[in-house]
Design a protein around this motif. Structure first.
Motif, PDB file in Angstrom:
ATOM      1  N   LEU A  31       0.857  -1.177   0.000  1.00  0.00           N
ATOM      2  CA  LEU A  31       0.000   0.000   0.000  1.00  0.00           C
ATOM      3  C   LEU A  31       0.890   1.223   0.000  1.00  0.00           C
ATOM      4  O   LEU A  31       1.413   1.627   1.036  1.00  0.00           O
ATOM      5  N   THR A  32       1.066   1.808  -1.181  1.00  0.00           N
ATOM      6  CA  THR A  32       1.890   3.011  -1.290  1.00  0.00           C
ATOM      7  C   THR A  32       1.081   4.220  -0.820  1.00  0.00           C
ATOM      8  O   THR A  32      -0.148   4.177  -0.733  1.00  0.00           O
ATOM      9  N   GLU A  33       1.804   5.292  -0.546  1.00  0.00           N
ATOM     10  CA  GLU A  33       1.142   6.535  -0.155  1.00  0.00           C
ATOM     11  C   GLU A  33       0.195   6.995  -1.263  1.00  0.00           C
ATOM     12  O   GLU A  33      -0.924   7.434  -0.993  1.00  0.00           O
ATOM     13  N   GLN A  34       0.630   6.876  -2.520  1.00  0.00           N
ATOM     14  CA  GLN A  34      -0.193   7.294  -3.656  1.00  0.00           C
ATOM     15  C   GLN A  34      -1.490   6.491  -3.715  1.00  0.00           C
ATOM     16  O   GLN A  34      -2.564   7.057  -3.925  1.00  0.00           O
ATOM     17  N   TRP A  40      -8.554   7.258  -0.567  1.00  0.00           N
ATOM     18  CA  TRP A  40      -9.188   8.190   0.361  1.00  0.00           C
ATOM     19  C   TRP A  40      -9.898   9.313  -0.398  1.00  0.00           C
ATOM     20  O   TRP A  40     -10.968   9.748   0.000  1.00  0.00           O
ATOM     21  N   THR A  41      -9.304   9.752  -1.511  1.00  0.00           N
ATOM     22  CA  THR A  41      -9.951  10.781  -2.341  1.00  0.00           C
ATOM     23  C   THR A  41     -11.289  10.261  -2.858  1.00  0.00           C
ATOM     24  O   THR A  41     -12.293  10.975  -2.844  1.00  0.00           O
TER      25      THR A  41
END
Length: 149
Positions: A31-34, A40-41
């Motif tokens: 699970l990358t930050e991107q 979440w967006t």
């Protein structure tokens, strides 16, 4: 344990992220930050089909999450609900989250709830106890190359 279920809010991001990282790790996905911010967006956008519910304990701590969306079933002229992720610290919390999705599906007139499981993964107990059963043994997937927006 008393559990309350509600839609995720902006202030839930970090507790949600902690749980979602656990979900991804259990499935062997980085699970990358991107990826986390993209999801979440979507979850924060009231016009996006992906929905998130979270479970909170008596102290207001986030103890579970479920992500789902509706989908059309054109041949039957009806809709269904697809669970993309369900993860909780306790089985009782997962059961409450599943009940909330089932109630949402019923309120929307959805005829079926679907989910997938990874190869070798057994049907999560909460879903088996709700009467879930395998509908097929395989699915076909074709990778595409997304075009820049």
């Amino acid at each position: 344990m008393t559990v309350s279920i509600r839609e995720a809010r902006d202030s839930d991001f970090f507790p949600w992220l902690s749980l979602y990282e656990g979900y991804a790790s259990e499935r062997g996905v980085e699970l990358t930050e991107q990826r986390a911010l993209q999801l979440w967006t979507w979850l924060s956008d009231p016009h996006h089909p992906e929905t998130s519910l979270i479970a909170l304990d008596e102290d207001g701590d986030v103890t579970g999450l479920v992500h789902f969306h509706t989908f059309p079933r054109p041949l039957l002229g009806e809709t269904g609900v697809f669970i993309d992720a369900i993860h909780a610290r306790e089985d009782t919390v997962a059961q409450e989250l599943f009940r909330a999705v089932r109630d949402t599906a019923a309120a929307q007139g959805a005829a079926v709830i679907r989910w997938t499981q990874a190869d070798g993964e057994t049907l999560p107990r909460v879903l088996a106890e709700a009467g879930g059963a395998a509908a097929s043994s395989a699915y076909v997937e074709l990778q595409t190359t997304p075009q820049p927006a």
